[in-house]
Design an enzyme around this catalytic site. Structure first.
Site, PDB file in Angstrom:
ATOM      1  N   ASP A 116       0.806  -1.227   0.000  1.00 30.85           N
ATOM      2  CA  ASP A 116       0.000   0.000   0.000  1.00 30.85           C
ATOM      3  C   ASP A 116       0.839   1.278   0.000  1.00 30.85           C
ATOM      4  O   ASP A 116       0.315   2.372   0.239  1.00 30.85           O
ATOM      5  CB  ASP A 116      -0.983  -0.012   1.173  1.00 30.85           C
ATOM      6  CG  ASP A 116      -2.172  -0.921   0.888  1.00 30.85           C
ATOM      7  OD1 ASP A 116      -2.509  -1.101  -0.295  1.00 30.85           O
ATOM      8  OD2 ASP A 116      -2.754  -1.458   1.849  1.00 30.85           O
TER       9      ASP A 116
ATOM     10  N   ASP B 136      -7.117  -4.813  -3.862  1.00 31.37           N
ATOM     11  CA  ASP B 136      -6.803  -3.430  -3.501  1.00 31.37           C
ATOM     12  C   ASP B 136      -5.556  -2.913  -4.221  1.00 31.37           C
ATOM     13  O   ASP B 136      -5.399  -1.719  -4.466  1.00 31.37           O
ATOM     14  CB  ASP B 136      -6.555  -3.292  -1.992  1.00 31.37           C
ATOM     15  CG  ASP B 136      -7.447  -4.169  -1.138  1.00 31.37           C
ATOM     16  OD1 ASP B 136      -7.858  -5.246  -1.612  1.00 31.37           O
ATOM     17  OD2 ASP B 136      -7.712  -3.804   0.014  1.00 31.37           O
TER      18      ASP B 136
END
Ligand code: GLY
Length: 381
Positions: A102, A160
């Site tokens: 991320d 994601d």
């Protein structure tokens, strides 16, 4: 690099409510910057955002929100606070161990945002360092980017990650080195093949054998089950595929984004607030997720720029309707004691973590979509 001093070209044909909402966002973000300051807000409880550690995946959203507003109102305090947060994340970038996939969420909306608006070698170096880390997580056998760090998850990839790929495309554009975008496109291809279903829904997690690259199984993750449809996962797929299409021009990614958009629109309730998983059984006090709708709307607005003119209005107006509905029922304008903008997000229903609460990424995507509805389509992704 765009020039922050250039006036923002907005689209005069937009509905008047869009400007009213934007003005409210500006006022709110200026107040938030006073009460939150240079910190890492994540979930709001009883009107106050609680903060996370410096390595948390959502830490780009608060600076990103301030950059969205600063881009137009040029309030120096917003710029200074966003820049301070970026510096507070430096120990994470140099420590290696806390880093995960991320880094895209974290440094696209902080360092890339600052760099796109103001330039600056320090922000560029931070974003290039983050991109180098992301490339280093690539598994060449399975052609996927590893999500998390636990040893038992070495072969796991998650939907994601599609939102982390723009950092790699940006890094190729900035450096002239195509390796970053090659890795991004290979991961996007694996996602097309292994995550997205023909109906436009998506798995959350797919596990691969890290030695051979062979697909092992799909897991439910933050969704209800391996074959269910986590609503935020659908939004990540939709927006992430649209962003990969923007950078590569690949029609397969446009088609995938369209499939995800149609699945989302076919399943989202009339008031624009989706359940946490479109296939979870309905229950009393159902966990809902406004962030999924805000992200999907911003993704549809991206998609509206990539499709032929004859299709563009379909996605633009669907996004406008979602944002209109969220604004009508799920914003917190009426509560001066609430720091957040958007109510009713759910972070992780299977863990019962933060159910039906405001979340910083709901705020970010809502504001980003409103910018796009005003005709300001440049993004930090
Ligand atoms: N990227 C983690 C989540 O969507 O909750």
């Amino acid at each position: 690099m765009s020039n922050v001093n250039a006036s923002i070209e907005t689209d005069a044909s937009r509905a008047p409510w869009v400007d009213e909402v934007w003005d409210k966002i500006i006022g709110k973000v200026e107040r938030m910057s006073q009460s939150i300051g240079a910190d890492f807000p994540y979930i709001s409880y009883n009107g106050k955002y609680k903060s996370e550690e410096a390595d948390w995946w959502t830490n780009g959203f608060w600076p990103g929100l301030m950059w969205l507003v600063y881009r137009e109102n040029k309030v120096e305090e917003l710029k200074d606070t966003a820049a301070q947060i970026e510096a507070l994340m430096d120990p994470v970038l140099t420590d290696y161990y806390p880093l995960h996939h991320d880094v895209g969420f974290m440094w696209s909306l902080s360092s890339v945002a600052q760099y796109k608006l103001l330039g600056g070698e320090v922000s560029k170096r931070r974003a290039m360092t983050a991109a180098s880390h992301l490339v280093g997580r690539y598994n060449a056998r399975g052609q996927f980017i590893r999500a998390w760090n636990q040893p038992e998850r070495v072969g796991w990839a998650i939907i994601d990650c599609m939102m982390n790929l723009p950092l790699l495309y940006w890094a190729s554009e900035e450096s002239g080195d195509p390796r970053f975008k090659h890795v991004a496109a290979l991961h996007a291809d694996t996602t097309l093949r292994e995550f997205l279903r023909p109906d436009g829904s998506s798995h959350h997690i797919v596990c691969f054998d890290p030695e051979t690259g062979e697909r092992q199984e799909a897991l439910g993750g933050q969704g209800y089950s391996p074959d269910s449809a986590w609503s935020r996962g659908t939004a990540w797929a939709l927006y992430g595929m649209a962003l990969s299409a923007r950078y590569t021009g690949d029609q397969r990614y446009i088609n995938a984004a369209k499939r995800a958009a149609h699945f989302f629109l076919a399943n989202v309730p009339e008031d624009g607030l989706p359940p946490w998983d479109f296939r979870a059984p309905w229950e009393e006090g159902m966990a809902m997720d406004s962030s999924a709708s805000a992200c999907a709307a911003s993704g549809m607005l991206e998609l509206s720029l990539l499709v032929p003119k004859s299709e563009s209005e379909l996605y633009r107006s669907a996004a406008e309707k979602l944002i209109f509905k969220l604004n009508e029922k799920y914003t917190a304008w009426d509560d001066p004691n609430e720091e957040a903008i958007l109510r009713m997000g759910t972070a992780n229903r299977p863990k019962q973590a933060h159910v039906n609460n405001p979340m910083i990424y709901g705020d970010y995507f809502f504001a980003e979509a409103v910018c796009k509805l005003r005709g300001v389509h440049d993004t930090f992704w």
